[in-house]
Scaffold this motif. Structure first.
Motif, PDB file in Angstrom:
ATOM      1  N   GLY A  13       0.796  -1.219   0.000  1.00 40.62           N
ATOM      2  CA  GLY A  13       0.000   0.000   0.000  1.00 40.62           C
ATOM      3  C   GLY A  13       0.830   1.270   0.000  1.00 40.62           C
ATOM      4  N   THR A  17       2.898  -0.876  -5.509  1.00 39.48           N
ATOM      5  CA  THR A  17       1.629  -0.527  -6.132  1.00 39.48           C
ATOM      6  C   THR A  17       0.597  -1.608  -5.828  1.00 39.48           C
ATOM      7  OG1 THR A  17       2.047  -1.709  -8.197  1.00 39.48           O
ATOM      8  CG2 THR A  17       2.934   0.542  -8.018  1.00 39.48           C
ATOM      9  N   SER A  18      -0.614  -1.394  -6.283  1.00 41.96           N
ATOM     10  CA  SER A  18      -1.657  -2.399  -6.078  1.00 41.96           C
ATOM     11  C   SER A  18      -1.362  -3.679  -6.854  1.00 41.96           C
ATOM     12  CB  SER A  18      -3.024  -1.838  -6.478  1.00 41.96           C
ATOM     13  OG  SER A  18      -3.021  -1.434  -7.834  1.00 41.96           O
ATOM     14  N   ASP A 208       0.788   3.618   5.174  1.00 42.94           N
ATOM     15  CA  ASP A 208      -0.649   3.694   4.885  1.00 42.94           C
ATOM     16  C   ASP A 208      -1.508   2.951   5.889  1.00 42.94           C
ATOM     17  OD1 ASP A 208      -1.803   0.914   3.152  1.00 42.94           O
ATOM     18  OD2 ASP A 208       0.270   1.077   3.814  1.00 42.94           O
ATOM     19  N   ASN A 227      -3.942   6.629  -0.252  1.00 42.92           N
ATOM     20  CA  ASN A 227      -4.811   5.482   0.006  1.00 42.92           C
ATOM     21  C   ASN A 227      -4.776   5.030   1.458  1.00 42.92           C
ATOM     22  OD1 ASN A 227      -2.091   4.771  -1.336  1.00 42.92           O
ATOM     23  ND2 ASN A 227      -2.542   2.931  -0.129  1.00 42.92           N
ATOM     24  N   LYS A 233      -3.617   9.241   8.039  1.00 42.47           N
ATOM     25  CA  LYS A 233      -3.502  10.578   7.447  1.00 42.47           C
ATOM     26  C   LYS A 233      -3.507  11.661   8.526  1.00 42.47           C
ATOM     27  CE  LYS A 233      -5.659   9.409   3.006  1.00 42.47           C
ATOM     28  NZ  LYS A 233      -6.828   9.633   2.119  1.00 42.47           N
ATOM     29  N   THR A 241      -0.008  11.502  -2.823  1.00 42.04           N
ATOM     30  CA  THR A 241      -0.956  10.769  -3.663  1.00 42.04           C
ATOM     31  C   THR A 241      -0.874   9.280  -3.351  1.00 42.04           C
ATOM     32  OG1 THR A 241       0.737  10.824  -5.393  1.00 42.04           O
ATOM     33  CG2 THR A 241      -1.009  12.472  -5.508  1.00 42.04           C
ATOM     34  N   SER A 242      -1.687   8.480  -4.002  1.00 40.07           N
ATOM     35  CA  SER A 242      -1.775   7.059  -3.662  1.00 40.07           C
ATOM     36  C   SER A 242      -0.562   6.279  -4.175  1.00 40.07           C
ATOM     37  CB  SER A 242      -3.048   6.452  -4.249  1.00 40.07           C
ATOM     38  OG  SER A 242      -2.877   6.173  -5.628  1.00 40.07           O
ATOM     39  N   ASN A 243      -0.488   5.027  -3.743  1.00 38.41           N
ATOM     40  CA  ASN A 243       0.604   4.152  -4.173  1.00 38.41           C
ATOM     41  C   ASN A 243       0.545   3.831  -5.666  1.00 38.41           C
ATOM     42  OD1 ASN A 243      -1.762   2.623  -3.639  1.00 38.41           O
ATOM     43  ND2 ASN A 243      -0.572   0.739  -3.428  1.00 38.41           N
ATOM     44  N   ASP A 244      -0.589   4.082  -6.304  1.00 36.94           N
ATOM     45  CA  ASP A 244      -0.713   3.885  -7.749  1.00 36.94           C
ATOM     46  C   ASP A 244      -0.609   5.190  -8.530  1.00 36.94           C
ATOM     47  OD1 ASP A 244      -1.026   1.102  -7.649  1.00 36.94           O
ATOM     48  OD2 ASP A 244      -3.186   1.256  -7.332  1.00 36.94           O
ATOM     49  N   GLU A 245      -0.350   6.280  -7.819  1.00 40.67           N
ATOM     50  CA  GLU A 245      -0.304   7.598  -8.454  1.00 40.67           C
ATOM     51  C   GLU A 245       0.989   8.340  -8.105  1.00 40.67           C
ATOM     52  OE1 GLU A 245      -4.899   8.998  -8.559  1.00 40.67           O
ATOM     53  OE2 GLU A 245      -4.058   8.724  -6.556  1.00 40.67           O
TER      54      GLU A 245
END
Length: 258
Positions: A13, A17-18, A208, A227, A233, A241-245
């Motif tokens: 996370g 990435t996912s 996360d 995420n 947070k 940003t997220s782990n995919d972004e």
């Protein structure tokens, strides 16, 4: 020798990435950190045998593993906290009565207590792993540093009340990590900072999950992924940003260290 800044990276996370890969942007960011004299270190609930491909991809060779119970710096073990056998056995016997399966971890092995468990299968599929080998008595044969119990959400409350010297931290819908009360990723990080003669003032951490909260309380600059759980947070100095972004590189820019 006094070190420069240190950045601790959670894996699932966070750095992963996912799809359970390290993004090209994260690999480039870690390379830039090293060029800037900043030390990247992994801080994870996973054990060493699960993360070889991540170490290879990133070039990182220092790990706070198994939620702080085992610490390796540049390939050398500098701290470990094996669990007391009698207490592990007591918990295992109680889990058996309740028909809950378990897993036992050390640096080289993961073993589970039974075959054919749907919760075990789903738990390891979630992290891209295979169903571990069966050895319900690993703790009688070798030191172990982390346990998992496979149960439905909220079923861990029973164990938390009966075994208050352990903490049961849910890591998925399928089960909970188990390690000593008062120990965490932060514990392993403290040993590492002492070993390196490094001040907490020079520390950053990305995470996360619930097992990152103590780490966030310790380091100077905690960074939550987009995420992350809301409570994570709220504990952070920055939210990226997220782990995919591209959350890692964006977070490092927020911190001003690349």
């Amino acid at each position: 020798m006094e070190t420069n800044k240190i950045v601790f990276f959670d894996l699932d996370g966070t750095l992963l990435t996912s799809k359970l890969t390290v993004s090209d942007s994260s690999i480039a960011a870690i390379k830039k950190l090293k060029e800037n004299g900043v030390e990247p270190i992994i801080a994870t609930g996973r054990t060493l045998m699960e993360i070889g491909y991540i170490l290879e991809a990133t070039g990182i060779n220092s790990v706070v593993a198994m939620n702080g119970q085992y610490v390796v710096y540049k390939g050398t073990t500098i701290y470990e906290n094996p669990l007391e056998v009698s207490v592990v056995k007591e918990l295992h016997l109680d889990a058996m009565k309740n028909r809950h399966e378990m897993a036992f971890y050390n640096a080289e092995k993961i073993c589970v207590t039974n075959e054919g468990s749907t919760l075990i299968r789903k738990n390891y599929e979630r992290v891209g792993g295979k169903y571990p080998p069966i050895n319900e008595g690993l703790y009688n044969q070798e030191p172990i540093h982390l346990m998992l119990i496979f149960c439905e959400p909220d079923e861990e409350v029973y164990y938390q009340e009966k075994f208050p010297h352990f903490q049961f931290i849910r890591n998925s819908p399928y089960g909970c990590d188990i390690y000593p009360k008062g120990k965490s990723k932060a514990t392993g990080i403290k040993y590492l900072l002492t070993h390196l003669n490094c001040s907490v003032e020079n520390t950053y951490a990305f995470g996360d999950g619930l097992n990152d909260l103590e780490m966030f309380e310790l380091v100077k600059y905690p960074v939550a992924m987009g995420n992350a759980f809301d409570i994570v947070k709220k504990s952070a100095s920055y939210v990226t940003t997220s782990n995919d972004e591209d959350g890692i590189v964006n977070g490092l820019h927020l911190c001003g260290i690349i």
